[in-house]
Write a protein that holds these residues in place. Structure first.
Motif, PDB file in Angstrom:
ATOM      1  N   ARG A  10       0.543  -1.274  -0.125  1.00  0.00           N
ATOM      2  CA  ARG A  10       0.298  -0.400  -0.236  1.00  0.00           C
ATOM      3  C   ARG A  10       0.791   1.390  -0.431  1.00  0.00           C
ATOM      4  O   ARG A  10       0.796   2.068  -0.997  1.00  0.00           O
ATOM      5  CB  ARG A  10      -0.325  -0.107   0.981  1.00  0.00           C
ATOM      6  CG  ARG A  10      -1.786  -0.969   1.345  1.00  0.00           C
ATOM      7  CD  ARG A  10      -2.760  -1.177   2.234  1.00  0.00           C
ATOM      8  NE  ARG A  10      -3.758  -1.840   2.308  1.00  0.00           N
ATOM      9  CZ  ARG A  10      -4.187  -2.832   3.573  1.00  0.00           C
ATOM     10  NH1 ARG A  10      -3.663  -2.533   4.757  1.00  0.00           N
ATOM     11  NH2 ARG A  10      -5.607  -4.021   3.319  1.00  0.00           N
ATOM     12  N   TYR A  27       3.253  -4.984  -4.974  1.00  0.00           N
ATOM     13  CA  TYR A  27       2.270  -6.136  -4.911  1.00  0.00           C
ATOM     14  C   TYR A  27       2.081  -7.179  -3.722  1.00  0.00           C
ATOM     15  O   TYR A  27       3.018  -7.412  -3.397  1.00  0.00           O
ATOM     16  CB  TYR A  27       1.710  -6.149  -6.189  1.00  0.00           C
ATOM     17  CG  TYR A  27       1.035  -5.534  -7.055  1.00  0.00           C
ATOM     18  CD1 TYR A  27       0.224  -4.874  -6.871  1.00  0.00           C
ATOM     19  CD2 TYR A  27       1.773  -5.031  -7.759  1.00  0.00           C
ATOM     20  CE1 TYR A  27      -0.302  -3.942  -7.887  1.00  0.00           C
ATOM     21  CE2 TYR A  27       2.343  -3.855  -9.236  1.00  0.00           C
ATOM     22  CZ  TYR A  27       0.731  -2.867  -8.623  1.00  0.00           C
ATOM     23  OH  TYR A  27       0.448  -2.868  -9.878  1.00  0.00           O
ATOM     24  N   LYS A  62      -5.145  -4.876  -3.396  1.00  0.00           N
ATOM     25  CA  LYS A  62      -3.536  -5.493  -3.443  1.00  0.00           C
ATOM     26  C   LYS A  62      -2.846  -6.854  -3.476  1.00  0.00           C
ATOM     27  O   LYS A  62      -2.483  -6.715  -3.806  1.00  0.00           O
ATOM     28  CB  LYS A  62      -2.598  -4.170  -2.543  1.00  0.00           C
ATOM     29  CG  LYS A  62      -2.429  -2.896  -2.967  1.00  0.00           C
ATOM     30  CD  LYS A  62      -1.681  -2.708  -4.105  1.00  0.00           C
ATOM     31  CE  LYS A  62      -0.859  -1.377  -3.640  1.00  0.00           C
ATOM     32  NZ  LYS A  62       0.631  -1.098  -5.022  1.00  0.00           N
TER      33      LYS A  62
END
Length: 253
Positions: free
Chosen positions: A51, A57, A85
């Motif tokens: 994030r 990811y 994500k």
């Protein structure tokens, strides 16, 4: 330019210099990476990394190498990979090198993760070591071709690779492909179709030649790309472009 499709930069080996590792990654033009959590306690730090950093990811599965880890149901796995994500369920699979029979717990865990990936509509990252036949059988029996899968850190022969490719799978090459002893893997790396290959580090493990023996990190993945380029008669820019395209398509980025 480069996509490290499998790394573990949340692990304790990076506790003292994680920020510097991320900077070196950028300097090496490694613009994307999937950070893989192998137990529930790792989900939060992996998601935080993803994030807070563009191009990072996350993926999660309960490791196939540790029987002591609590198993999750299909529904529980689905819940843990819902974050945008989270791009894959993995790494899951079979490891017959470090684990000894009876291994029904490992095979059952693997099957559960495949079914969860189909429910979550996320692709699978597969760990398979000395378990080619059972890996393929379980992938087929549980419909892994529907959600898609990659054999990460591929370390098998062409027969295994061909059967996985025929099932719709992808192959990801790590620093192992650069090792002098890895002739079977190099054969696969030469033969595999352009549209089915990735590159990765699996860091902090398996640093490629000429950095073998060091702690691995995403900034080392261009060495894997360069070696693949030489094997396949291409330039490194071609390998970077096609592996980036393949990984973006596979992870639906």
């Amino acid at each position: 330019m480069f996509f490290d499709t499998h790394c573990h930069i949340h692990m304790p080996q990076f506790a003292n210099d994680q920020a510097e590792v991320l900077e070196r990654m950028k300097s090496a033009q490694v613009t994307k990476a999937v950070v893989v959590a192998t137990e529930e306690a790792e989900i939060a730090p992996v998601l935080t990394l993803a994030r807070e950093n563009d191009g990072l990811y996350a993926a999660f599965a309960v490791s196939p190498q540790d029987e002591a880890l609590p198993d999750l149901t299909e529904e529980e796995i689905v819940l843990r990979v819902q974050d945008p994500k989270m791009v894959a369920v993995g790494e899951t699979g079979l490891d017959y090198h470090y684990c000894q029979e009876p291994l029904d717990w490992q095979r059952n865990r693997f099957a559960t993760h495949i079914r969860a990936a189909n429910l979550a509509n996320k692709p699978l990252i597969i760990h398979s070591r000395e378990a080619a036949c059972d890996t393929l059988d379980i992938l087929k029996a549980n419909g892994a071709q529907n959600c898609g899968f990659v054999l990460h850190c591929f370390c098998g022969d062409w027969d295994f690779a061909k059967k996985a490719l025929d099932l719709g799978g992808y192959l990801s090459f790590s620093g192992i492909v650069t090792f002098r002893s890895a002739q079977d893997i190099q054969e696969v790396a030469r033969k595999a179709p352009d549209d089915r290959i990735f590159i990765e580090t699996d860091s902090p493990y398996l640093a490629p030649v000429p950095l073998r023996g060091k702690r691995n990190e995403p900034s080392f993945v261009p060495h894997v790309a360069q070696f693949l380029a030489q094997l396949r008669g291409k330039n490194i820019e071609d390998i970077a472009a096609l592996t980036m395209q393949n990984a973006n398509r596979f992870f639906r980025i």
